[in-house]
Scaffold this active site. Structure first.
Site, PDB file in Angstrom:
ATOM      1  N   ASP A  45      47.059 -10.438  16.777  1.00 38.91           N
ATOM      2  CA  ASP A  45      47.559 -11.725  16.306  1.00 38.91           C
ATOM      3  C   ASP A  45      47.189 -11.971  14.851  1.00 38.91           C
ATOM      4  O   ASP A  45      46.694 -11.081  14.169  1.00 38.91           O
ATOM      5  CB  ASP A  45      47.178 -12.877  17.236  1.00 38.91           C
ATOM      6  CG  ASP A  45      45.760 -12.782  17.721  1.00 38.91           C
ATOM      7  OD1 ASP A  45      44.888 -12.553  16.878  1.00 38.91           O
ATOM      8  OD2 ASP A  45      45.550 -12.922  18.937  1.00 38.91           O
ATOM      9  N   LYS A  67      49.716 -16.332  16.505  1.00 41.90           N
ATOM     10  CA  LYS A  67      49.860 -17.764  16.733  1.00 41.90           C
ATOM     11  C   LYS A  67      49.208 -18.475  15.565  1.00 41.90           C
ATOM     12  O   LYS A  67      48.154 -18.098  15.122  1.00 41.90           O
ATOM     13  CB  LYS A  67      49.107 -18.203  17.996  1.00 41.90           C
ATOM     14  CG  LYS A  67      49.777 -17.812  19.269  1.00 41.90           C
ATOM     15  CD  LYS A  67      48.937 -18.249  20.439  1.00 41.90           C
ATOM     16  CE  LYS A  67      47.822 -17.294  20.696  1.00 41.90           C
ATOM     17  NZ  LYS A  67      47.160 -17.425  21.978  1.00 41.90           N
ATOM     18  N   MET A 180      38.434 -23.963  14.204  1.00 43.62           N
ATOM     19  CA  MET A 180      39.718 -24.669  14.313  1.00 43.62           C
ATOM     20  C   MET A 180      39.561 -26.161  14.024  1.00 43.62           C
ATOM     21  O   MET A 180      40.204 -26.987  14.667  1.00 43.62           O
ATOM     22  CB  MET A 180      40.329 -24.463  15.714  1.00 43.62           C
ATOM     23  CG  MET A 180      40.662 -23.014  15.999  1.00 43.62           C
ATOM     24  SD  MET A 180      41.210 -22.719  17.686  1.00 43.62           S
ATOM     25  CE  MET A 180      39.659 -22.572  18.550  1.00 43.62           C
TER      26      MET A 180
END
Ligand code: SAH
Length: 270
Positions: A45, A67, A180
């Site tokens: 990813d 993603k 995040m």
């Protein structure tokens, strides 16, 4: 790791969940490098950068399932289905993930599906982003004088709010690393102060730790949202909070001077 009824004696297909580390290819483990070299398929990813992808031999099939927040290239169920399908074809599959597969990497979900499908699975740990950031900028995550504990949390928004145990995170003598966390930075800053963490507590935003363009933006708990906005800080970035940041240095400063006190970054924090 396998179930009793797997057919690995006749079918060599398997999946290894492999941590690629935070970006610097020198931080890929020997085991990860060996598995990448002998894989037939690598599924990766967007946290896996070009420097790591260069380790994949040209003959190996590469499948990107990246993603970025809110923009799912492949839903998680389809990624799992793809891993199962390739392994059932008898392929040696490496599922390459940024950092460590079991630190906010959804490795737990993928492994469940694979084990249920009777596919042999291996897990290879990687250097998680927090460790890369600490090493690059020279701040220890724990320190006898500053932090007796260190917590990793996700700042990922669910239903437009960040649902964390704020009193626990606001404790003194602790290092908090938020993965995040950029989108929720205003909430993080406000809730931590409401829970009693002084606004002038040292904080930092560490962008692309261990990559050639890595950067540490000094801040305080109160100024985090302003710094994100003014510096247009993008993902992947960690929010780090705690007194240990007083020890941060830039990698260059350390190499040139061998003296933390001479570092510009250290003087800007705290
Ligand atoms: N499994 C990964 C984390 C995946 S969650 C690990 O162990 O590191 C994705 C978040 O990780 C990003 O939003 C960012 O907060 C952080 N991250 C990953 N790589 C990073 C890097 N090189 N520098 C700073 N943050 C990083």
């Amino acid at each position: 790791m396998k179930r009793m009824n797997d057919d690995s004696s006749t079918n060599p297909g398997r999946v290894d969940l492999v941590g690629a580390g935070p970006g610097d290819p020198d931080l890929v483990t020997l085991k990860a490098a060996r598995l990448i070299q002998s894989a037939e398929v690598v599924v990766y990813d967007n946290l896996v950068g070009d420097a790591i992808l260069d380790l994949i031999p040209p003959k190996v099939e590469r499948i990107y399932v990246g993603k970025s927040a809110g923009n799912h290239t492949l839903p998680q169920e389809e990624i799992c289905a793809l891993l199962v399908e390739k392994a059932k074809e008898g392929k040696r599959v490496v599922r390459l993930k940024g950092g460590d597969p079991f630190v906010f990497g959804r490795g737990g979900e993928e492994i469940d599906v694979l084990i249920d499908a009777g596919i042999p699975v291996g897990i290879v740990p990687g250097v998680t982003a927090a460790l890369g950031a600490a090493a690059s900028f020279g701040f220890p995550l724990t320190h006898r004088d500053y932090a007796q504990s260190c917590v990793f949390v996700t700042g990922h928004l669910k239903d437009d709010s960040v649902d964390l145990n704020w009193p626990m995170l606001a404790q003194a003598r602790q290092t908090v690393v938020i993965y995040m966390g950029i989108i929720g930075v205003e909430i993080v800053s406000a809730r931590l102060q409401e829970a009693g963490l002084p606004g002038d507590t040292p904080a930092a935003l560490v962008y692309r730790a261990t990559c050639p363009d890595e950067k540490l933006f000094p801040a305080t708990v109160a100024t985090l949202p302003k710094v994100v906005q003014e510096e247009a800080v993008k993902s992947p970035t960690l929010i780090v909070i705690g007194q240990v940041l007083k020890l941060a240095v830039s990698g260059d400063g350390r190499q040139e001077t061998g003296d933390r006190a001479a570092s510009g970054i250290r003087n800007q924090i705290g």
